[in-house]
Motif scaffolding. Structure first.
Motif, short mmCIF file in Angstrom:
data_model
loop_
_atom_site.label_atom_id
_atom_site.label_comp_id
_atom_site.label_asym_id
_atom_site.label_seq_id
_atom_site.Cartn_x
_atom_site.Cartn_y
_atom_site.Cartn_z
N GLU A 29 0.66 -0.89 -0.03
CA GLU A 29 0.04 0.16 0.07
C GLU A 29 0.73 1.38 -0.01
OE1 GLU A 29 -4.03 1.23 2.27
OE2 GLU A 29 -2.26 0.55 3.72
N HIS A 70 3.33 -1.12 4.08
CA HIS A 70 2.58 0.29 4.01
C HIS A 70 3.53 1.15 3.90
CE1 HIS A 70 -1.32 -1.77 5.26
NE2 HIS A 70 -0.56 -2.56 6.01
N GLU A 82 2.35 -7.73 4.81
CA GLU A 82 2.05 -6.29 4.60
C GLU A 82 2.99 -5.29 4.66
OE1 GLU A 82 -1.51 -5.27 6.61
OE2 GLU A 82 -2.32 -7.12 6.95
#
Length: 605
Positions: free
Chosen positions: A319, A570, A568
Motif C-alpha cells: 500500500e 505500508h 503487509e
C-alpha cells in the motif's frame, strides 16, 4: 557436554536443508566458503547448523571456532539458536562482535608481545570519554564550532588503514584530528572501539608469528553480515584465512550493505566470492515474504536477483498512502487505521508482529509520541533509546527473562547465562574459580526469581550481588559499564523506564505484546508480519542532492525496509518535509514513484 547430544540436535534439523540446494551446498562445504544470502533466505539457520557441524565434526577441544557478527543483537540471536542445539559460547567457541573478537583473541593474548603502541592492560574508553577527547582535540586544532564531524573522523580512521598513504594525508584536517585524538586517548591510558579493530589488523598483518598461533586455537572462522564489517575486518579475514590457513565461512548480502557512513563496503564480500580458492554459494529461496513482496522488493532495488518465495500462493498487501500533516499525520494514521486493521486481519496476530520503520531518531520521536498517546506498549530501537545494546545489557535482559519465568522452560538456558558471565572476564579464570563464580551467580539469580516485580529492583540486585564488582575489576568493560549505568538511570523512579516490570525488561529485544519502533538501519535482520514505513518523502529518504554512491545506499536502505515484511507493507508519505528553513514541497520519495510504476507495468503484463 557430550558430543552425542549436540550431534543429535543438529543432525535432526540439518535434514531439512535437503530441499534447498543452496543451503545444502553451504552446509556441505569443506573449504573456504562465501554464502550470498538474499533476504529471508534462511541465512541464520544455515549459519547456525554449519557452526554446529563444525564443532561436532571438524574440531576437537581445546581447538574451536569463532563466529564474528556485526552487532550485539546478531550475536545474541546466534547464541540463542546455538543453545537450542546444545552449543554454548565457551573457551573454544566465540560468538560476538568484531570488536570483542579482536580484544579477546588478538590483542589480549598477543598485543603486548607484539609491542603494539597501546596502553596495557587494555582499557576501552567509554562513549563519553571518547566524545569528550574528540571534541577537546577538535576545538584545539580548528577552534570551537569547527565544521568537521566525528562521523567523518571515524570513517577516515576505519577505512584508511595505511597512515603513509596519499588517501590518508589528502584529508589533512581529518588526519591531524585522528592522530591528535589517538594521542589524547593514549595520554589517558585508553583505546577506543575503533582502535580494537585497527590494532587487530596491524597485529595479524605485521606479525607472521601470530598466524599459526591463531590457527592452532581457532582453525575455523565464521563471519555473519560480512558486508557491514569494513576494510579492517576484511584485511584480518584475508590474512588469517589465505595466509594463516584458518578456514573461512562468510555470509552476507551486498544488496543489504547500508553502513557506508561507517566505512563498510559491500564490494568486499563480492571480492571474496570471486576468488578461486573460495566456494561461492547463493541462497535464493525466500522463506519470509509473500511472492508479491519479494517481486516488489526486487523492483525497488532495480536489479533482478531471481529470488522466489517459498509460499507463492500467500496473499500480500502493498500500500502507498499519502497522509496530511507530515510525519505527525503519518504516525497518527498508522496508529489509528493500519495497526487495528492489521491486528484484525489475522487470528492471533499481536503488536509484536508489527513494526514501524523510520529514517532517524527524530522521526522516531514523532512516532513514539503518537504510539504512547494511543496507550500502546512499544519497544524502541534507535539512538534515542535509553541505553545502547552491549553484551552486558543484553546479558542482564536475558537474566531478567530467565528470572521472570523463563527458568521453567530453560529459555534462555541458565548454563548459557553462566558461560557468558565467565566470558566477561578479561582472561580465562582457573576452573575452581569458574565453578565458584557459577555457583554464586546461580544462587543470585535463583534468589531474584519473581513472577511479578520491578525491573529496577532486579537490576539493582544483580549489580549489588556480583556485577558491579566485576565491572570495577575489568577495565575493558568500562564502555559497557556506561550503558549499564544508563540502564539503571532509565529504570529509576520518574525516568523513562520507571514502570518497566521484570518480564518486559526480559523482552526488550522484541516481545509479542510490544509494537516495534525501529530505524531502517536497526531493522536489518528483523522480520515482521506487517511493516509500516514512514517518512518516505524526498528530503528524508533519500536526502536531496545525494551523490550517486550515497543514493545507491539510500535505495538499499529502502530495499531493506521492504524486505522485513512477511504479509503487509505500508509506505507512508506526505509530499513534503519540514526543515529548519520551513516546509519544503519536494514531493514523495522517487523510490516510491519508480516502484509504483514498475509494479503497475509488471502486474499489467
Amino acid at each position: 557436554m557430550p558430543l552425542r547430544s549436540v550431534s543429535n540436535a543438529y543432525l535432526a534439523q540439518a535434514a531439512d536443508l535437503a530441499g534447498n540446494p543452496g543451503q545444502q551446498a553451504a552446509y556441505d562445504s569443506t573449504g573456504n566458503c562465501v554464502v550470498l544470502a538474499g533476504p529471508g533466505s534462511g541465512k541464520t539457520k544455515t549459519l547456525v547448523l554449519k557452526l554446529a557441524r563444525i564443532m561436532a565434526e571438524d574440531v576437537r577441544a581445546p581447538r574451536g571456532a569463532a563466529c564474528i557478527t556485526y552487532s550485539q543483537e546478531c550475536a545474541r540471536e546466534l547464541t540463542r539458536r546455538l543453545e537450542r542445539l546444545g552449543l554454548r559460547e565457551a573457551s573454544n567457541l566465540f560468538i560476538g562482535t568484531v570488536h570483542g573478537f579482536c580484544l579477546r583473541h588478538l590483542l589480549m593474548p598477543y598485543g603486548r608481545l607484539a609491542n603494539l603502541p597501546a596502553p596495557f592492560p587494555l582499557s576501552v574508553a567509554t562513549q563519553r570519554q571518547s566524545d569528550q577527547a574528540m571534541r577537546r582535540v577538535g576545538d584545539r586544532l580548528f577552534g570551537v564550532g569547527h565544521p568537521n564531524k566525528p562521523m567523518d573522523l571515524g570513517r577516515h580512521r576505519r577505512s584508511v588503514l595505511d597512515r603513509t598513504s596519499i588517501i590518508w594525508n589528502d584529508q589533512a584536517e581529518l588526519a591531524a584530528w585522528a592522530e591528535e585524538y589517538e594521542a589524547e586517548l593514549r595520554r589517558l591510558g585508553l583505546i577506543d572501539f575503533d582502535d580494537l579493530v585497527i590494532f587487530g589488523q596491524r597485529l595479524v598483518s605485521e606479525h607472521d608469528w601470530v598466524l599459526p598461533l591463531l590457527q592452532a586455537k581457532l582453525p575455523v572462522l565464521a563471519v555473519d553480515e560480512y558486508q557491514d564489517l569494513g576494510v579492517a575486518l576484511h584485511r584480518i579475514v584475508t590474512r588469517v584465512a589465505f595466509d594463516g590457513g584458518v578456514r573461512l565461512f562468510a555470509v552476507g548480502d551486498p544488496d543489504q550493505s547500508i553502513y557506508g557512513f561507517t566505512g563498510a563496503d559491500g564490494a568486499l564480500l563480492q571480492e571474496l566470492g570471486v576468488r578461486d580458492d573460495v566456494e561461492r554459494v547463493q541462497l535464493q529461496l525466500n522463506y519470509r515474504s509473500a511472492s508479491r513482496i519479494v517481486k516488489a522488493s526486487e523492483l525497488a532495488l532495480g536489479e533482478a536477483r531471481g529470488y522466489e518465495s517459498n509460499d507463492p500462493e500467500r496473499q500480500a498487501v502493498i500500500e502507498f498512502v499519502q497522509c496530511d500533516d507530515g510525519l505527525e499525520g503519518q504516525a497518527a494514521h498508522a496508529v489509528a487505521e493500519i495497526i487495528p486493521e492489521a491486528l484484525a486481519a489475522k487470528p492471533g496476530r499481536a503488536l509484536g508482529d508489527i513494526a514501524i520503520l523510520y529514517r532517524d531518531y527524530r522521526a522516531g520521536d514523532v512516532v513514539a509520541e503518537a504510539v504512547a498517546a494511543a496507550g500502546l506498549d512499544f519497544v524502541r530501537v534507535d539512538t534515542a533509546a535509553p541505553y545502547r545494546k552491549v553484551a552486558l545489557t543484553s546479558w542482564i535482559e536475558d537474566c531478567a527473562a530467565w528470572c521472570a519465568g523463563g527458568w521453567r522452560e530453560a529459555r534462555p538456558q541458565l548454563r548459557g547465562l553462566l558461560d557468558r558471565w565467565l566470558g566477561f572476564h578479561r582472561t580465562r579464570i582457573p576452573d575452581a574459580q569458574a565453578r565458584e563464580e557459577a555457583q554464586r551467580l546461580t544462587e543470585l539469580l535463583w534468589s531474584l526469581r519473581v513472577e511479578e516485580g520491578r525491573a529496577r529492583e532486579f537490576v539493582a540486585g544483580v549489580r549489588a550481588g556480583m556485577l558491579d564488582a566485576l565491572m570495577a575489576a575489568e577495565p575493558s568493560l568500562a564502555d559497557q559499564r556506561e550503558q549499564v549505568d544508563r540502564m539503571s538511570a532509565a529504570l529509576a523512579i520518574g525516568r523513562a523506564l520507571a514502570d518497566l516490570d521484570l518480564a518486559s525488561l526480559g523482552g526488550r529485544d522484541g516481545s509479542p505484546l510490544h509494537l516495534n519502533l525501529l530505524t531502517l538501519h536497526s531493522a536489518k535482520g528483523c522480520e515482521y508480519d506487517v511493516v509500516i514505513m514512514v517518512g518516505l518523502d524526498l528530503g528524508s529518504l533519500p536526502w536531496r542532492n545525494e551523490q550517486p554512491a550515497v543514493r545507491r545506499e539510500s535505495r538499499r536502505l529502502f530495499y531493506v525496509g521492504l524486505t522485513r515484511a512477511r504479509d503487509e507493507i505500508h509506505m507512508l508519505y506526505s509530499g513534503y518535509v519540514d526543515t529548519a528553513r520551513g516546509r519544503m514541497n519536494w514531493g514523495r520519495s522517487p523510490f516510491l514513484d519508480e516502484l509504483e510504476a514498475r509494479m503497475e507495468e509488471a502486474e499489467g503484463e
